[in-house]
Design a protein around this motif. Structure first.
Motif, PDB file in Angstrom:
ATOM      1  N   THR A  89       1.075  -1.221   0.126  1.00  0.00           N
ATOM      2  CA  THR A  89       0.091  -0.027   0.017  1.00  0.00           C
ATOM      3  C   THR A  89       0.876   1.339   0.020  1.00  0.00           C
ATOM      4  N   ASP A 105      -0.714   3.525  -3.337  1.00  0.00           N
ATOM      5  CA  ASP A 105      -1.454   4.141  -2.324  1.00  0.00           C
ATOM      6  C   ASP A 105      -2.903   4.576  -3.033  1.00  0.00           C
ATOM      7  N   LYS A 144      -2.962  -5.293  -7.736  1.00  0.00           N
ATOM      8  CA  LYS A 144      -4.062  -4.455  -7.140  1.00  0.00           C
ATOM      9  C   LYS A 144      -4.807  -3.896  -8.432  1.00  0.00           C
TER      10      LYS A 144
END
Length: 399
Positions: A268, A272, A293
């Motif tokens: 992350t 982000d 992701k």
């Protein structure tokens, strides 16, 4: 006058090609487009039908089990089976998904686990899954043997692309002032004119999307087309044998690997934004872990970002951000999304759904136009014959 005559001749040639190709493949294209329309929102429909499986209640404390605990539950539930991946959704009301793959299986089975209670909710199949599989088989190979159905659908798709191109040529009027007539539907006219306008105007508005659907869909019917498509894009799609992991210079023997949640926290820091994670579960002796992701939201792009993280140090070893890839690679990896409509999330799926509805209607409205023209020709022919028949007895009387 010569230019007008020439354009009329060209237009008639394209009109004849459009007509006979439409007659040849109309029924097949109707089935393919209709099933594609139904299949567009398959995921959303299945999740709506069995909402209790795909959505969970958040307890008052809102505390989730750790990702490692979820894996332990899956391993206890499916002993001796390989867990290939764990998916962690951004939506707190969604269950985690664990992919279980037996030895020799190409694709695993996805199971849903409540991240708050640890309950295994079952696999991702629903009561409507078989129905959608029928739609899929009809769409791809007409429920025939794949060696027969795929090329039939493939050649019908080639005709579909040519119909779109010839339709665009036919649509262009000789005079620029007449363009407005081709862009609107005259609802106050008789039903024949309305049907003609529906075919003409809706076909024009959807033509770009129809071309994209047709040109991307062909890759599933013909190997030669798929190879040529990726060669044109300059994308290497060859499956390379997995390379053995190089041993790190520093030994991690005796060290504790980071937890999955700690690893996700490291991911992350690099990625982000709100998104769904998919963790590829590594071998026990592997020093790195692969994570991808995908963004979520109404306009979310289909591309995923991929990173590889050291399991012991948390250092990012490799990073592949979708938006930073060359344009040709982004297109090459988005072919399926471009065909199925989720290239820009729900927004593009809605556009594709409407386009598929239009595509389903075009063989119907086109056939009606053709039948009306046949009736008109027959009426004219009958009128001429009737006129000749009236003249004959009068000639006899004179004689």
């Amino acid at each position: 006058m010569k230019s007008k005559t020439s354009w009329k001749k060209v237009r008639k040639v394209f009109n004849d090609i459009h007509l006979w190709m439409g007659i040849a493949a109309g029924l097949i294209l109707f089935v393919v487009c209709l099933t594609g329309t139904i299949y567009t929102f398959r995921t959303e429909i299945e999740e709506f039908i069995e909402r209790d499986k795909f959505f969970v209640e958040i307890p008052e404390n809102g505390k989730k089990l750790s990702s490692d605990e979820v894996l332990e539950i899956a391993q206890a539930e499916f002993p001796g089976q390989n867990i290939s991946s764990l998916s962690v959704p951004a939506n707190a009301k969604r269950p985690y998904t664990v992919s279980i793959r037996k030895e020799g299986e190409r694709r695993g089975t996805n199971y849903l686990i409540n991240p708050y209670t640890g309950d295994v909710l079952g696999d991702t199949s629903t009561s409507s899954s078989e129905f959608f599989m029928v739609m899929f088989r009809l769409h791809r190979w007409l429920m025939l043997d794949t060696s027969i159905g795929r090329p039939i659908v493939g050649w019908a798709t080639i005709i579909f692309v040519l119909l779109t191109i010839t339709g665009m040529v036919i649509w262009f009027p000789q005079k620029v002032k007449a363009w407005r007539n081709g862009l609107k539907i005259k609802w106050s006219a008789n039903w024949k004119r309305i049907n003609h306008d529906l075919h003409n105007a809706l076909g024009f508005y959807s033509c770009i999307f129809l071309l994209v659907m047709g040109l991307t869909g062909l890759q599933w019917s013909f190997d030669w087309y798929r190879t040529g498509l990726y060669n044109v894009l300059g994308v290497d799609r060859s499956r390379r044998a997995p390379q053995e992991e190089q041993k790190p210079e520093v030994s991690y023997e005796g060290q504790q690997a980071l937890s999955l949640d700690a690893t996700l926290a490291k991911a992350t820091e690099v990625l982000d934004y709100d998104g769904n994670y998919r963790i590829t579960i590594p071998a026990a002796d592997a020093s790195s872990i692969a994570i991808n992701k995908a963004k979520v939201g109404f306009f979310a792009p289909s591309g995923t970002d991929n990173i590889t993280i050291n399991r012991y140090t948390g250092a990012v070893e490799e990073k592949a951000i979708f938006s930073e890839k060359p344009f040709n690679e982004r297109v090459g990896s988005s072919i399926k999304a471009l065909h199925m409509g989720y290239v820009f999330g729900t927004f593009s799926k809605i556009l594709y759904f409407i386009t598929c509805l239009i595509a389903t209607s075009l063989p119907v409205t086109g056939t009606i136009i053709w039948v009306n023209k046949l009736k008109k020709k027959a009426a004219r022919k009958k009128g001429k014959l009737k006129g000749r028949y009236v003249e004959q007895p009068s000639a006899l009387k004179t004689a």
